[in-house]
Design an enzyme around this catalytic site. Structure first.
Site, PDB file in Angstrom:
ATOM      1  N   ALA A  14       0.830  -1.205   0.000  1.00 15.59           N
ATOM      2  CA  ALA A  14       0.000   0.000   0.000  1.00 15.59           C
ATOM      3  C   ALA A  14       0.861   1.250   0.000  1.00 15.59           C
ATOM      4  CB  ALA A  14      -0.934  -0.018   1.204  1.00 15.59           C
ATOM      5  N   ALA A  17       3.179   2.833  -5.213  1.00 15.91           N
ATOM      6  CA  ALA A  17       2.929   1.956  -6.369  1.00 15.91           C
ATOM      7  C   ALA A  17       1.656   1.151  -6.166  1.00 15.91           C
ATOM      8  CB  ALA A  17       4.119   1.024  -6.591  1.00 15.91           C
ATOM      9  N   PHE A 117      17.971  18.584  -8.811  1.00 14.90           N
ATOM     10  CA  PHE A 117      18.307  17.301  -8.213  1.00 14.90           C
ATOM     11  C   PHE A 117      19.445  16.694  -9.015  1.00 14.90           C
ATOM     12  CE2 PHE A 117      16.380  14.430  -5.057  1.00 14.90           C
ATOM     13  CZ  PHE A 117      15.617  15.342  -4.343  1.00 14.90           C
ATOM     14  N   GLN A 237      21.681   1.162  -4.849  1.00 12.88           N
ATOM     15  CA  GLN A 237      22.170   2.535  -4.735  1.00 12.88           C
ATOM     16  C   GLN A 237      22.528   2.938  -3.299  1.00 12.88           C
ATOM     17  OE1 GLN A 237      19.390   6.128  -5.424  1.00 12.88           O
ATOM     18  NE2 GLN A 237      20.842   6.158  -7.096  1.00 12.88           N
ATOM     19  N   HIS A 239      23.033   6.215  -1.222  1.00 14.90           N
ATOM     20  CA  HIS A 239      22.773   7.647  -1.289  1.00 14.90           C
ATOM     21  C   HIS A 239      23.898   8.349  -0.537  1.00 14.90           C
ATOM     22  CE1 HIS A 239      20.889  11.515  -0.653  1.00 14.90           C
ATOM     23  NE2 HIS A 239      19.851  11.158  -1.396  1.00 14.90           N
ATOM     24  N   LEU A 249      17.976   9.562   6.030  1.00 14.55           N
ATOM     25  CA  LEU A 249      18.297  10.316   4.820  1.00 14.55           C
ATOM     26  C   LEU A 249      18.239  11.831   4.991  1.00 14.55           C
ATOM     27  CD1 LEU A 249      18.925   9.472   1.848  1.00 14.55           C
ATOM     28  CD2 LEU A 249      16.649  10.334   1.339  1.00 14.55           C
ATOM     29  N   THR A 251      17.833  14.604   2.324  1.00 17.62           N
ATOM     30  CA  THR A 251      17.486  14.620   0.899  1.00 17.62           C
ATOM     31  C   THR A 251      18.528  15.352   0.040  1.00 17.62           C
ATOM     32  OG1 THR A 251      15.884  15.361  -0.746  1.00 17.62           O
ATOM     33  CG2 THR A 251      15.991  16.659   1.246  1.00 17.62           C
ATOM     34  N   GLU A 252      18.632  14.853  -1.208  1.00 19.07           N
ATOM     35  CA  GLU A 252      19.489  15.509  -2.188  1.00 19.07           C
ATOM     36  C   GLU A 252      18.989  16.924  -2.468  1.00 19.07           C
ATOM     37  OE1 GLU A 252      20.785  12.657  -5.201  1.00 19.07           O
ATOM     38  OE2 GLU A 252      19.911  14.043  -6.634  1.00 19.07           O
ATOM     39  N   ARG A 283      24.172   9.901  -7.974  1.00 13.72           N
ATOM     40  CA  ARG A 283      24.477   9.425  -6.619  1.00 13.72           C
ATOM     41  C   ARG A 283      25.655   8.466  -6.563  1.00 13.72           C
ATOM     42  NH1 ARG A 283      18.172   8.818  -4.716  1.00 13.72           N
ATOM     43  NH2 ARG A 283      17.887  11.065  -4.578  1.00 13.72           N
ATOM     44  N   HIS A 370      20.333   2.742   0.005  1.00 15.61           N
ATOM     45  CA  HIS A 370      19.126   3.535  -0.201  1.00 15.61           C
ATOM     46  C   HIS A 370      18.085   2.905  -1.114  1.00 15.61           C
ATOM     47  CE1 HIS A 370      16.734   7.129  -0.372  1.00 15.61           C
ATOM     48  NE2 HIS A 370      16.909   7.268  -1.666  1.00 15.61           N
ATOM     49  N   GLU A 401       9.320  -0.082  -6.231  1.00 15.58           N
ATOM     50  CA  GLU A 401      10.721  -0.445  -5.981  1.00 15.58           C
ATOM     51  C   GLU A 401      10.963  -1.949  -6.077  1.00 15.58           C
ATOM     52  OE1 GLU A 401      12.557   1.682  -2.758  1.00 15.58           O
ATOM     53  OE2 GLU A 401      14.335   0.402  -2.818  1.00 15.58           O
ATOM     54  N   ARG A 412      19.822   4.905 -10.222  1.00 17.14           N
ATOM     55  CA  ARG A 412      18.596   5.696 -10.352  1.00 17.14           C
ATOM     56  C   ARG A 412      18.886   7.164 -10.085  1.00 17.14           C
ATOM     57  NH1 ARG A 412      14.896   7.901  -6.763  1.00 17.14           N
ATOM     58  NH2 ARG A 412      15.561   6.723  -4.913  1.00 17.14           N
TER      59      ARG A 412
HETATM   60  C1  LIG Z   1      14.103   8.112   3.159  1.00 16.88           C
HETATM   61  C2  LIG Z   1      13.759   7.976   1.711  1.00 16.88           C
HETATM   62  C3  LIG Z   1      13.576   9.114   0.930  1.00 16.88           C
HETATM   63  C4  LIG Z   1      13.263   8.992  -0.432  1.00 16.88           C
HETATM   64  N1  LIG Z   1      13.069  10.129  -1.174  1.00 16.88           N
HETATM   65  C5  LIG Z   1      12.715  10.010  -2.476  1.00 16.88           C
HETATM   66  C6  LIG Z   1      12.423  11.158  -3.273  1.00 16.88           C
HETATM   67  O1  LIG Z   1      12.468  12.291  -2.794  1.00 16.88           O
HETATM   68  N2  LIG Z   1      12.088  10.987  -4.560  1.00 16.88           N
HETATM   69  C7  LIG Z   1      12.016   9.747  -5.131  1.00 16.88           C
HETATM   70  O2  LIG Z   1      11.696   9.652  -6.309  1.00 16.88           O
HETATM   71  N3  LIG Z   1      12.262   8.644  -4.392  1.00 16.88           N
HETATM   72  C8  LIG Z   1      12.599   8.741  -3.088  1.00 16.88           C
HETATM   73  N4  LIG Z   1      12.839   7.603  -2.357  1.00 16.88           N
HETATM   74  C9  LIG Z   1      12.584   6.296  -2.947  1.00 16.88           C
HETATM   75  C10 LIG Z   1      11.086   6.019  -2.964  1.00 16.88           C
HETATM   76  O3  LIG Z   1      10.467   6.698  -1.909  1.00 16.88           O
HETATM   77  C11 LIG Z   1      10.780   4.532  -2.815  1.00 16.88           C
HETATM   78  O4  LIG Z   1      11.501   3.813  -3.768  1.00 16.88           O
HETATM   79  C12 LIG Z   1       9.297   4.316  -3.036  1.00 16.88           C
HETATM   80  O5  LIG Z   1       8.539   5.108  -2.173  1.00 16.88           O
HETATM   81  C13 LIG Z   1       8.883   2.864  -2.894  1.00 16.88           C
HETATM   82  O6  LIG Z   1       7.490   2.805  -3.053  1.00 16.88           O
HETATM   83  P1  LIG Z   1       6.722   1.429  -3.181  1.00 16.88           P
HETATM   84  O7  LIG Z   1       5.294   1.744  -3.406  1.00 16.88           O
HETATM   85  O8  LIG Z   1       7.429   0.568  -4.157  1.00 16.88           O
HETATM   86  O9  LIG Z   1       6.954   0.771  -1.743  1.00 16.88           O
HETATM   87  P2  LIG Z   1       6.532   1.266  -0.260  1.00 16.88           P
HETATM   88  O10 LIG Z   1       6.043   2.642  -0.232  1.00 16.88           O
HETATM   89  O11 LIG Z   1       7.604   0.907   0.674  1.00 16.88           O
HETATM   90  O12 LIG Z   1       5.380   0.289   0.059  1.00 16.88           O
HETATM   91  C14 LIG Z   1       5.583  -1.101   0.239  1.00 16.88           C
HETATM   92  C15 LIG Z   1       4.306  -1.682   0.727  1.00 16.88           C
HETATM   93  O13 LIG Z   1       4.390  -3.092   0.691  1.00 16.88           O
HETATM   94  C16 LIG Z   1       3.866  -3.636   1.866  1.00 16.88           C
HETATM   95  N5  LIG Z   1       4.508  -4.944   2.047  1.00 16.88           N
HETATM   96  C17 LIG Z   1       5.818  -5.260   1.935  1.00 16.88           C
HETATM   97  N6  LIG Z   1       6.002  -6.578   2.159  1.00 16.88           N
HETATM   98  C18 LIG Z   1       4.777  -7.096   2.402  1.00 16.88           C
HETATM   99  C19 LIG Z   1       4.305  -8.392   2.707  1.00 16.88           C
HETATM  100  N7  LIG Z   1       5.121  -9.438   2.806  1.00 16.88           N
HETATM  101  N8  LIG Z   1       2.977  -8.564   2.939  1.00 16.88           N
HETATM  102  C20 LIG Z   1       2.116  -7.513   2.867  1.00 16.88           C
HETATM  103  N9  LIG Z   1       2.513  -6.263   2.570  1.00 16.88           N
HETATM  104  C21 LIG Z   1       3.825  -6.069   2.341  1.00 16.88           C
HETATM  105  C22 LIG Z   1       4.162  -2.615   2.935  1.00 16.88           C
HETATM  106  O14 LIG Z   1       3.245  -2.733   3.998  1.00 16.88           O
HETATM  107  C23 LIG Z   1       3.961  -1.318   2.162  1.00 16.88           C
HETATM  108  O15 LIG Z   1       2.608  -0.934   2.199  1.00 16.88           O
HETATM  109  C24 LIG Z   1      13.150   7.707  -0.998  1.00 16.88           C
HETATM  110  C25 LIG Z   1      13.333   6.569  -0.224  1.00 16.88           C
HETATM  111  C26 LIG Z   1      13.649   6.702   1.117  1.00 16.88           C
HETATM  112  C27 LIG Z   1      13.886   5.432   1.904  1.00 16.88           C
END
Ligand SMILES: Cc1cc2nc3c(=O)[nH]c(=O)nc-3n(C[C@H](O)[C@H](O)[C@H](O)COP(=O)(O)OP(=O)(O)OC[C@H]3O[C@@H](n4cnc5c(N)ncnc54)[C@H](O)[C@@H]3O)c2cc1C
Length: 597
Positions: A14, A17, A117, A237, A239, A249, A251-252, A283, A370, A401, A412
Site C-alpha cells: 500500500a 505503487a 536534483f 544505490q 545515497h 536520509l 534529501t538531495e 548518486r 538507499h 521499488e 537511479r
Molecule cells: C528516506 C527515503 C527518501 C526517499 N526520497 C525520495 C524522493 O524524494 N524521490 C524519489 O523519487 N524517491 C525517493 N525515495 C525512494 C522512494 O520513496 C521509494 O523507492 C518508493 O517510495 C517505494 O514505493 P513502493 O510503493 O514501491 O513501496 P513502499 O512505499 O515501501 O510500500 C511497500 C508496501 O508493501 C507492503 N509490504 C511489503 N512486504 C509485504 C508483505 N510481505 N505482505 C504484505 N505487505 C507487504 C508494505 O506494507 C507497504 O505498504 C526515498 C526513499 C527513502 C527510503
C-alpha cells in the site's frame, strides 16, 4: 482456522505503487490491497525531495532531456523504451496528482514549484535544471495521503496489517496469495484473477541504510521461491548523504538548494570529481567520491564521515563562485527563512539526531544504502517476465521499488522513483484489471497454505539454537563491507560464502514468542529469511559481473565494458543455489557514451 477471500485483483503493498495500481484497478474490477503495514506507514511516506517531470515551470526543460538524463544516469543499463515512456508520462501524472488534491509547493505565479536534483540537466548547457516537483520535503508523504484518500473514495478493500508469505501459482498462472493476519495469527487465502506485487525494497540487507524496518525484500524473495528470477540485484544505490551511523536520509534536495559537501580540510571536493555538476552529480558518482576522500584520510577528524554544509553563508559563497543564477537571471542567494521553508523536516532531523542546527553548523553524513534498482523483472506494462526472452507470466504484475522495469538501470536518478511508482503503478493496475476482466478464477491447489504452514511451523517449533537478530547483524555488516559502494572479487566471494553459511544457520532459528496475537517476533524472523535470499542473489550477481557500471563499482574491473556487459542479469534460486542468465538491454536512439560530469 484459515479464512478465504476472493477479489478479482489483489495488490500486495500500500505504498505509492500499490495505491496507484489499486486506484486504477478499482475502476474496472473488484480490488483488494493487502499490506503488512497500515497503508500510510509505507516507506513512500518517507520520500522527501520530489518527483521528476519536465514541466519547465521555472526554466526551459524538455521530456527528451529528462529521457536522456535517465538513460545516461542508468549508465546505459536502463531499457530506453521504458525510460522514454516514463518521462513522457511524467507531466501528465504529476498534473493528475495535482488534480487529486496533492498540495505541491508553488511558484510565485501559482505553478507547481520545482528544484534541482542530481543528474537532471539542461542538455544544452549541461547545468542542473529545476525538474523535481515538490511539496516542501514531504513529497512522498503527500503522494501517499492523496492516493490513500482516492482509494478509499473508490471503495478499494483494504486488509491492513496482513503479512503475505506466499504467492499462489497454478499451472504457471498467478492466482492468489497467502497472508498471516497480524492481529490474530490466522492464515488467510486470497483467491484472485490477477496479483500485483508492490512490496517496496530491501535496503535492510545493509548495515547503514535510509530504509524503513519493513524493507526486507519480501516480494523478491517470495518470487525467487516460486521460480521467478530477480533482475539486476547487483545494482543497489548508496545515497551520499545519510546521517552518520544512523543512515537516516538527508534529501538531495539540500544540495539542490545549494548545500555542498566538505572534507576535513574545509574543501568543497566535488568540483574535483565532477567539474560541471559538482555536488549534483548522480548518486553513484558522489558516493564513490566521498569514499575516495575518506580513504585519503580526508574524512572529518580522519573518520569515515564528511560534512554536508547548508548554512546560508556557505550556500551563497559557492553559488557566487559557481555563478549560479535564478531562473530570471539574478544572482542566486538564499536566506535561512527560505531554506527553512523548503526543507523543514531535514532541519528537524538534524536537530533531533545530530544535535546540530544546520543553519549554524554543518551536518555529519556518510553514504547510506538507499534504493534497489533491481527486483522482479517486468515489462513497461507492469507484467512480470520470467526469462531472457521476456516471456510474460499470466496474472502476475509488479510495480514500484520491488520491480525492475528497468528504468533505473545501474543507477537511479533522484525523483525518478516516485515517478516510477505512479507511472508503472498505474500501468500495472490497468493491465491487471484488463486481464481480470477477460479471465475466470483459476482453481486453487488442494492445500494452498501448505508451504506457508511449513515455513511458520519450522520457526515456531525450532529450539532457539540460532537467534535471528545475531544472524541479521552478521549479514548486514558483511554486505556493507563487501558488497557496498566499492567491491572486489575476494570481498564479494567472501560475502557469498558468509551468506551461504548464514542461510544454513537460519534453518535453526527459533523464536521466543509462540503466541498467535501480533507475533512480530515470528514475522521478523521470517523477514530475515527473505533478506538472506536477496543477499545471496545480490552477491552472486555482483561477483559474476566483471565490470564497473553505475552503482556496481569494482576495484579489479574499474571500467564499463559495453561489449560484454551491456545486459541485464537474471538470477534464479534453484534448490537453494543461485543460477544466472542474462538478457539484452533495449536500446532505441541513445548509443552508449562515456558519462562526463
Ligand atoms: C528516506 C527515503 C527518501 C526517499 N526520497 C525520495 C524522493 O524524494 N524521490 C524519489 O523519487 N524517491 C525517493 N525515495 C525512494 C522512494 O520513496 C521509494 O523507492 C518508493 O517510495 C517505494 O514505493 P513502493 O510503493 O514501491 O513501496 P513502499 O512505499 O515501501 O510500500 C511497500 C508496501 O508493501 C507492503 N509490504 C511489503 N512486504 C509485504 C508483505 N510481505 N505482505 C504484505 N505487505 C507487504 C508494505 O506494507 C507497504 O505498504 C526515498 C526513499 C527513502 C527510503
Amino acid at each position: 482456522m484459515t479464512q478465504h477471500h476472493q477479489h478479482e485483483v489483489v495488490i500486495v503493498g500500500a505504498g505509492g505503487a500499490g495505491l496507484m495500481a489499486a486506484l486504477y484497478a478499482s475502476k474496472g474490477a473488484d480490488t483488494a490491497v493487502i499490506s503488512k503495514l497500515y497503508p500510510t506507514r509505507s516507506h513512500t511516506g518517507a520520500a522527501q525531495g520530489g518527483i521528476g517531470a519536465a514541466l519547465g515551470n521555472l526554466e526551459d526543460d524538455h521530456v527528451d532531456w529528462h529521457t536522456f538524463d535517465t538513460v545516461k544516469g542508468s549508465d546505459y543499463l536502463g531499457d530506453q523504451d521504458a525510460i522514454a515512456f516514463m518521462c513522457e508520462q511524467a507531466p501528465q501524472v504529476v498534473y493528475e496528482l495535482e488534480h487529486m488534491g496533492l498540495p505541491f509547493s508553488r511558484t510565485k505565479e501559482g505553478r507547481i514549484a520545482q528544484r534541482r536534483f542530481g543528474g537532471h540537466t539542461n542538455n544544452d548547457t549541461h547545468q542542473p535544471v529545476t525538474r523535481a516537483c515538490y511539496a516542501a520535503d514531504r513529497t512522498g508523504h503527500m503522494i501517499l495521503q492523496t492516493l490513500y484518500q482516492q482509494c478509499i473514495k473508490n471503495k478499494v478493500h483494504f486488509y491492513d496489517e496482513f503479512h503475505v508469505l506466499d504467492l499462489l501459482v497454478n499451472d504457471g498462472v498467478a492466482n492468489g496469495v497467502v497472508a498471516v493476519a497480524l492481529a490474530t495469527g490466522e492464515l488467510h487465502v486470497f483467491h484472485a484473477k490477477s496479483v500485483v506485487f508492490a512490496t517496496g525494497g530491501h535496503g535492510r540487507v545493509w548495515e547503514v541504510t535510509s530504509n524503513a524496518y519493513a524493507y526486507t525484500g519480501d516480494g523478491v524473495a517470495i518470487a525467487l521461491r516460486k521460480g521467478i528470477p530477480a533482475q539486476d540485484l547487483e545494482f543497489f544505490q548508496f545515497h551520499p548523504t545519510g546521517i552518520r551511523k544512523m543512515g537516516i536520509l538527508i534529501t538531495e534536495g539540500v544540495r539542490g538548494e545549494g548545500g555542498v559537501l566538505i572534507n576535513n580540510e574545509g574543501e568543497r571536493f566535488m568540483d574535483r570529481y565532477a567539474p560541471t555538476v559538482k555536488d549534483l552529480a548522480s548518486r553513484d558518482v558522489v558516493s564513490r567520491s566521498m569514499y575516495l576522500e575518506m580513504r585519503d584520510g580526508k574524512g572529518i577528524n580522519g573518520k569515515r564521515y564528511l560534512y554536508l554544509d547548508m548554512r546560508p553563508e556557505t550556500v551563497n559563497k559557492y553559488a557566487e563562485l559557481d555563478g549560479r543564477k535564478t531562473p530570471d537571471g539574478k544572482p542566486y542567494r538564499v536566506t535561512a527563512e527560505q531554506l527553512l521553508s523548503k526543507v523543514p523536516d531535514i532541519i528537524d532531523f538534524a536537530r533531533t539526531y545530530l544535535h546540530v542546527d544546520p543553519m549554524a553548523e554543518p551536518m555529519a553524513v556518510q553514504p547510506t544504502a538507499h534504493y534497489a534498482m533491481g527486483g522482479i523483472p517486468t515489462n513497461a506494462r507492469g507484467e512480470v517476465v520470467i526469462d531472457a526472452k521476456n516471456t510474460v507470466m499470466p496474472g502476475f504484475y509488479a510495480a514500484g521499488e520491488v520491480a525492475c522495469v528497468s528504468v533505473h538501470g545501474a543507477n537511479r536518478l533522484g525523483t525518478n522513483s516516485l515517478l516510477d511508482l505512479v507511472v508503472f503503478g498505474k500501468e500495472a493496475g490497468l493491465r491487471a484489471t484488463e486481464y481480470a476482466q477477460g479471465a475466470d478464477y483459476k482453481d486453487l491447489e488442494a492445500d494452498p497454505t501448505a508451504y506457508t504452514r511449513e515455513q511458520v511451523d519450522r520457526l515456531l517449533s525450532n529450539p532457539r539454537e540460532e537467534k535471528a537478530a545475531l544472524i541479521a547483524e552478521e549479514m548486514k555488516s558483511e554486505m556493507f563491507d563487501n558488497v557496498g559502494v566499492y567491491r572486489t572479487e575476494t570481498g564479494m566471494q567472501a560475502a557469498e560464502k558468509k551468506i551461504e553459511e548464514l542461510r544454513a544457520r537460519y534453518l535453526k532459528v527459533g523464536v521466543d514468542d509462540h503466541g498467535k496475537l501480533f507475533n512480530t517476533d515470528l514475522l521478523n524472523a521470517w523477514e530475515l529469511g527473505c533478506l538472506l535470499d536477496v543477499a545471496q542473489a545480490t552477491a552472486a550477481s555482483a561477483v559474476a559481473r566483471k565490470e564497473s557500471r553505475g552503482a556496481h563499482a569494482r576495484e579489479d574491473f574499474p571500467t564499463r565494458d559495453d561489449e560484454t556487459w551491456m545486459k541485464h542479469t537474471l538470477a534464479w534460486m534453484r534448490e537453494g543455489a543461485i543460477q544466472l542468465d542474462y538478457k539484452a538491454v533495449t536500446k532505441t536512439k541513445y548509443e552508449p557514451m562515456e558519462r562526463v560530469y
